[in-house]
Enzyme design. Structure first.
Site, short mmCIF file in Angstrom:
data_model
loop_
_atom_site.label_atom_id
_atom_site.label_comp_id
_atom_site.label_asym_id
_atom_site.label_seq_id
_atom_site.Cartn_x
_atom_site.Cartn_y
_atom_site.Cartn_z
N LYS A 177 16.64 -24.54 -30.69
CA LYS A 177 15.78 -25.70 -30.91
C LYS A 177 16.49 -26.65 -31.84
CE LYS A 177 13.40 -26.73 -33.93
NZ LYS A 177 13.57 -27.72 -35.07
N THR A 188 22.69 -26.52 -38.24
CA THR A 188 21.78 -27.66 -38.10
C THR A 188 20.68 -27.48 -37.05
OG1 THR A 188 23.33 -28.79 -36.64
CG2 THR A 188 23.46 -29.31 -38.97
#
Length: 401
Positions: A177, A188
């Site tokens: 995601k 990240t």
């Protein structure tokens, strides 16, 4: 390596689930996911370098230091970051709930959270989510898990590949995601990777770090690093064969497949960037080292002015040259050149002869490539970024509402 259907449950011996527990305010969307191996697995992780880490990061680092785990629980809608002692207690309680349901020790369970920062977890709803996931665990549950970990993502992200090894075939699968707070310098986002090969903890960590450096460390949506970034990789050995040993052809095949899988997922994240209308590859060559090429590519990929020019479909090559110049990399401007696709915009430090409308037409495509040459050095690197649009501002202005 061959792409196959599925995600985290494509390799042998994994089940997954995704359920709605009401963690996202005023929403019936799936928000809790569980990925579990049928047997104990080797685990490795790469985590955010943000000092303001969510407490689940410290927990997962401890689990990965042991090198053995069997499950990962992820909730979306709440990052459980900046929540003090209660936040860590809630992570431990969540791991204990999952462990009890799977008959495991709590330190065999990784826990990830993503969403709004500064709000304690609603543990009654987390408990419902854990119980719902335990009841729904299935070899067919990977797609639901991919949807359950989404926040501002528009599409779920899952991939799987099969690779030939000397003794047969093995698989890698993953869900990820990420749409905002995406910037290079770790992972990240959240990603769970599964594989059915057998590999020791040290070699798995090495392969994962190499894969992350070539993929998730080379993407940018908005140049903001999250508090909760994590990439977890589980290896349960259920495909058979011996343990993959560094230096062997089988290990190199596995490592290359893992890197390619992560690259594909990293590009998926950029394509789904908040408000993004363009996918842009930044390719830098001619630097004195690969590291300096990477620094230059990153400066261009994260430049707000470059990203707004990409959105405006404006071949304003001066912004690209400017970003390269402040990257901290020494090069001779008189040897620098810039292209959009095959159209040269700058030659040897000055404007090239090109047709503006043709360059702008390249930027009207949903995906295009910027090439930058800094000279005649051997260093090269690639980054992936997106444009910065009006919608990005709107999404993040209203994020909590």
């Amino acid at each position: 390596m061959m792409a196959i259907a599925g995600g985290v449950t494509a390799p042998k011996g994994y089940r997954a689930a995704g359920v709605a527990a009401g963690i996202k305010p005023n929403s019936a969307k799936l928000d809790c996911a569980l990925v579990a191996s049928d047997v104990p697995s080797i685990v490795a992780g790469v985590f955010t370098t943000n000092v303001m880490k969510a407490p689940c990061i410290a927990w997962n680092q401890q689990v990965c230091a042991r090198g053995m785990a069997q499950a990962a629980f992820i909730n979306s809608g709440n990052a459980n970051a900046a929540t003090g002692d209660r936040g860590l207690a809630d992570v431990k309680a969540t791991a204990a709930l999952v462990a009890a349901g799977l008959n495991l020790a709590p330190d065999s369970v990784c826990v990830c959270s993503t969403g709004v920062i500064g709000v304690p977890l609603p543990m009654d709803r987390i408990g419902n989510g854990v119980r719902g996931c335990l009841e729904s665990l299935s070899p067919a549950g990977g797609a639901d898990a991919a949807r359950a970990i989404m926040t501002t993502d528009l599409v779920p992200k899952e991939r799987a590949v099969e690779m030939p090894l000397s003794w047969g075939r093995a698989r890698l699968g993953a869900i990820a995601k990420g749409s905002g707070m995406i910037a290079p310098n770790m992972a990240t986002m959240i990603c769970v990777i599964t594989t059915d090969v057998s590999v020791a903890a040290g070699p798995l960590r090495d392969a994962l770090r190499k894969a992350v450096d070539a993929s998730f460390n080379r993407i940018c949506v908005d140049n903001d690093m999250s508090t909760s970034d994590a990439v977890l990789c589980f290896a349960n050995g259920q495909a058979g064969g011996g343990a993959l040993a560094p230096g062997t052809e089988d290990y190199e095949t596995f490592s290359a497949a893992l890197t390619e899988l992560c690259k594909e997922l990293a590009q998926d994240l950029v394509r789904d960037g908040e408000g993004a209308t363009k996918f842009v590859e930044i390719a830098v060559s001619g630097a004195d080292t690969n590291e300096n090429a990477q620094k230059t590519a990153r400066a261009i990929a994260t430049s707000t002015l470059c990203k707004t020019a990409f959105f405006g479909q404006d071949p304003n090559w001066g912004r690209i040259a400017c970003a390269a110049g402040y990257s901290g990399v020494a090069f001779d401007p008189a040897k620098a050149s810039i292209w959009i696709e095959d159209i040269q915009l700058m030659r040897d430090g000055a404007a090239a002869a090109f047709v503006e409308a043709e360059a702008a037409a390249c930027m009207q495509r949903p995906a295009f490539r910027i090439r930058v040459s800094l000279g005649d050095g051997p260093g090269e690197a690639t980054y992936w970024t997106c444009d910065l649009s009006h919608d990005y501002v709107a999404i993040n202005a209203d994020y909590r509402t």
